[in-house]
Design an enzyme around this catalytic site. Structure first.
Site, PDB file in Angstrom:
ATOM      1  N   ALA A  65      23.273 -19.148 -39.279  1.00 30.61           N
ATOM      2  CA  ALA A  65      23.498 -17.776 -40.741  1.00 30.61           C
ATOM      3  C   ALA A  65      25.147 -17.595 -41.305  1.00 30.61           C
ATOM      4  O   ALA A  65      25.971 -18.282 -39.835  1.00 30.61           O
ATOM      5  CB  ALA A  65      22.738 -16.776 -39.857  1.00 30.61           C
ATOM      6  N   GLY A 108      20.289 -20.031 -37.114  1.00 31.09           N
ATOM      7  CA  GLY A 108      19.576 -19.063 -37.657  1.00 31.09           C
ATOM      8  C   GLY A 108      19.278 -20.334 -38.776  1.00 31.09           C
ATOM      9  O   GLY A 108      17.740 -20.050 -39.327  1.00 31.09           O
ATOM     10  N   GLU A 111      16.450 -21.451 -36.081  1.00 28.53           N
ATOM     11  CA  GLU A 111      14.702 -20.414 -36.666  1.00 28.53           C
ATOM     12  C   GLU A 111      14.467 -20.716 -38.166  1.00 28.53           C
ATOM     13  O   GLU A 111      12.880 -20.127 -38.148  1.00 28.53           O
ATOM     14  CB  GLU A 111      15.738 -18.810 -36.683  1.00 28.53           C
ATOM     15  N   GLU A 131      24.253 -18.520 -30.810  1.00 25.79           N
ATOM     16  CA  GLU A 131      24.419 -16.743 -30.770  1.00 25.79           C
ATOM     17  C   GLU A 131      25.078 -15.814 -29.674  1.00 25.79           C
ATOM     18  O   GLU A 131      26.150 -14.860 -30.145  1.00 25.79           O
ATOM     19  CB  GLU A 131      23.576 -15.512 -31.675  1.00 25.79           C
TER      20      GLU A 131
HETATM   21  C1  HXC Z   1      29.865 -20.132 -41.930  1.00 28.07           C
HETATM   22  C2  HXC Z   1      29.857 -22.088 -40.654  1.00 28.07           C
HETATM   23  C3  HXC Z   1      29.430 -22.498 -39.851  1.00 28.07           C
HETATM   24  C4  HXC Z   1      28.281 -21.077 -39.293  1.00 28.07           C
HETATM   25  C5  HXC Z   1      30.237 -24.519 -39.691  1.00 28.07           C
HETATM   26  N1  HXC Z   1      30.699 -23.813 -40.921  1.00 28.07           N
HETATM   27  N2  HXC Z   1      29.235 -23.437 -38.811  1.00 28.07           N
HETATM   28  N3  HXC Z   1      30.434 -21.277 -41.600  1.00 28.07           N
HETATM   29  N4  HXC Z   1      28.812 -20.116 -40.926  1.00 28.07           N
HETATM   30  N5  HXC Z   1      27.411 -20.912 -38.981  1.00 28.07           N
HETATM   31  C6  HXC Z   1      31.921 -24.092 -41.150  1.00 28.07           C
HETATM   32  C7  HXC Z   1      33.205 -24.841 -40.133  1.00 28.07           C
HETATM   33  O1  HXC Z   1      33.492 -22.369 -40.585  1.00 28.07           O
HETATM   34  C8  HXC Z   1      34.117 -25.477 -41.178  1.00 28.07           C
HETATM   35  O2  HXC Z   1      34.210 -24.237 -42.814  1.00 28.07           O
HETATM   36  C9  HXC Z   1      32.571 -26.380 -41.788  1.00 28.07           C
HETATM   37  O3  HXC Z   1      31.720 -25.526 -41.823  1.00 28.07           O
HETATM   38  C10 HXC Z   1      33.024 -26.922 -40.843  1.00 28.07           C
HETATM   39  O4  HXC Z   1      32.785 -26.971 -39.345  1.00 28.07           O
HETATM   40  P1  HXC Z   1      33.362 -27.549 -38.024  1.00 28.07           P
HETATM   41  O5  HXC Z   1      33.265 -26.913 -36.963  1.00 28.07           O
HETATM   42  O6  HXC Z   1      34.596 -27.802 -39.130  1.00 28.07           O
HETATM   43  O7  HXC Z   1      32.232 -29.108 -38.511  1.00 28.07           O
HETATM   44  P2  HXC Z   1      31.972 -29.196 -37.063  1.00 28.07           P
HETATM   45  O8  HXC Z   1      33.910 -29.490 -35.966  1.00 28.07           O
HETATM   46  O9  HXC Z   1      31.440 -31.034 -37.005  1.00 28.07           O
HETATM   47  O10 HXC Z   1      31.467 -28.305 -36.145  1.00 28.07           O
HETATM   48  C11 HXC Z   1      30.196 -28.578 -36.247  1.00 28.07           C
HETATM   49  C12 HXC Z   1      29.317 -26.848 -35.317  1.00 28.07           C
HETATM   50  C13 HXC Z   1      30.728 -25.813 -35.422  1.00 28.07           C
HETATM   51  C14 HXC Z   1      29.827 -27.379 -34.152  1.00 28.07           C
HETATM   52  C15 HXC Z   1      27.963 -27.041 -35.904  1.00 28.07           C
HETATM   53  O11 HXC Z   1      30.640 -25.754 -36.935  1.00 28.07           O
HETATM   54  C16 HXC Z   1      29.878 -24.839 -35.016  1.00 28.07           C
HETATM   55  O12 HXC Z   1      29.727 -24.574 -33.330  1.00 28.07           O
HETATM   56  N6  HXC Z   1      29.487 -23.793 -36.433  1.00 28.07           N
HETATM   57  C17 HXC Z   1      28.592 -22.182 -36.157  1.00 28.07           C
HETATM   58  C18 HXC Z   1      27.624 -22.584 -34.945  1.00 28.07           C
HETATM   59  C19 HXC Z   1      27.078 -22.110 -34.796  1.00 28.07           C
HETATM   60  O13 HXC Z   1      27.711 -20.580 -34.022  1.00 28.07           O
HETATM   61  N7  HXC Z   1      26.198 -20.616 -35.772  1.00 28.07           N
HETATM   62  C20 HXC Z   1      24.762 -20.026 -35.154  1.00 28.07           C
HETATM   63  C21 HXC Z   1      25.257 -18.650 -36.112  1.00 28.07           C
HETATM   64  S1  HXC Z   1      25.135 -17.078 -35.781  1.00 28.07           S
HETATM   65  P3  HXC Z   1      36.325 -24.616 -42.655  1.00 28.07           P
HETATM   66  O14 HXC Z   1      36.519 -23.790 -43.672  1.00 28.07           O
HETATM   67  O15 HXC Z   1      37.134 -24.317 -41.910  1.00 28.07           O
HETATM   68  O16 HXC Z   1      36.095 -26.287 -43.488  1.00 28.07           O
HETATM   69  C22 HXC Z   1      23.177 -17.184 -36.413  1.00 28.07           C
HETATM   70  C23 HXC Z   1      22.316 -16.116 -36.130  1.00 28.07           C
HETATM   71  C24 HXC Z   1      22.872 -14.660 -35.979  1.00 28.07           C
HETATM   72  O17 HXC Z   1      22.625 -17.897 -36.767  1.00 28.07           O
HETATM   73  C25 HXC Z   1      22.037 -14.046 -35.851  1.00 28.07           C
HETATM   74  C26 HXC Z   1      21.964 -13.220 -35.014  1.00 28.07           C
HETATM   75  C27 HXC Z   1      22.731 -11.023 -36.285  1.00 28.07           C
END
Ligand code: HXC
Length: 257
Positions: A65, A108, A111, A131
């Protein structure tokens, strides 16, 4: 249809949705959710479409998400808006849906993939529910679907540590149906979808509905549900066609009736 966050196309009897926010690794924001539902509405309404494939990029199916969209949300807002409930519309679709997953399927993203009827994964796929590292837990069905798919021990470990699982482990654990080389992913998923779309659509839909009942009811109720729909299939022309074609040693031509 022109969308901002997804691409859609029709390949024969298959509807293809490609998540398309490369700058955010296909993070699932509210625009994307709305557009996915619009595209699914159109594919479900189109009588020629027999199966839907959802995919992302080679780097990410979806990295979760959209954290930037969620960061400032408050409890009253999430509660009043029933935040994420739009995903129930995605998971409630009646036509068969395949997730073709390459790269990250996190939070997400994992999911969303699990809302599809099954997942075909590229060998570079990485699944996870991270998360907890953000101070929340899965909120789009992950605690429930992951547990049903891979069992309690692994689901607990994944959700409590936030670690990622590679494609091979995901296949071994029952999260994905099959792993294929990255270069073959889309063709394989489209071919699989085409096979499904060549069957009788109402029979495929009833099969999907019946397997989904297994998550909801006891074994005896599930078997009764199966038998009742199995009986109903004998009211279709497609049952007659399928069995007559077999006996006549020819390929069936289903008419979706
Ligand atoms: C918003 C995101 C994002 C996300 C990545 N980006 N994931 N933006 N929401 N979930 C954005 C980064 O901010 C970055 O933007 C660009 O995408 C590239 O990501 P990087 O981190 O630079 O890439 P990399 O180093 O290759 O790492 C990849 C990654 C990492 C390991 C997947 O991006 C990451 O850990 N992402 C978050 C994963 C996560 O936690 N997902 C769960 C979300 S919560 P910029 O602008 O900086 O270039 C969820 C459910 C919520 O899904 C339910 C409860 C409410």
């Amino acid at each position: 249809m022109a969308f901002e966050t997804i691409l859609t196309e029709t390949r024969g009897k298959v509807g293809l949705i490609t998540l398309n926010r490369p700058q955010a690794l296909n993070a699932l924001n509210s625009t994307l959710l709305g557009e996915v539902n619009q595209a699914l509405d159109a594919f479900e309404a189109d009588q020629n479409i027999g199966c839907i494939v959802i995919t992302g990029s080679e780097k990410a199916f979806a990295a979760g998400a959209d954290i930037k969209e969620m960061a400032e949300l408050t409890y009253p807002h999430t509660y009043m808006a029933d935040f994420f409930s739009g995903w129930e519309k995605v998971s409630g679709r009646r036509k068969p849906m395949i997730a073709a997953v390459a790269g990250f399927a996190l939070g997400g993203g994992c999911e969303f993939a699990m809302m599809c009827d099954f997942i075909i994964a590229a060998d570079n796929a990485k699944f996870g529910q991270p998360e907890i590292k953000l101070g929340v837990m899965p909120g789009m069905g992950g605690t429930q679907r992951l547990t049903r798919l891979i069992g309690r021990a692994k689901a607990m470990e994944m959700c409590l540590t936030g670690r990622m699982m590679g494609a091979e482990e995901a296949e071994r654990s029952g999260l994905v149906a099959r792993v294929v080389p990255l270069a073959d992913l889309i063709n394989d998923a489209l071919k699989t979808a085409d096979t499904i779309a060549s069957m009788s659509l109402p029979i495929a839909m009833m099969t999907k509905e019946t397997i989904n009942r297994a998550d909801e009811v006891s074994l005896s109720e599930g078997i009764r549900f199966e038998r009742r729909l199995f009986h109903a299939m004998f009211a279709t022309a497609d049952q007659k066609e399928g069995m007559t074609a077999f006996v006549g040693k020819r390929s069936p031509e289903f008419k979706n009736g």
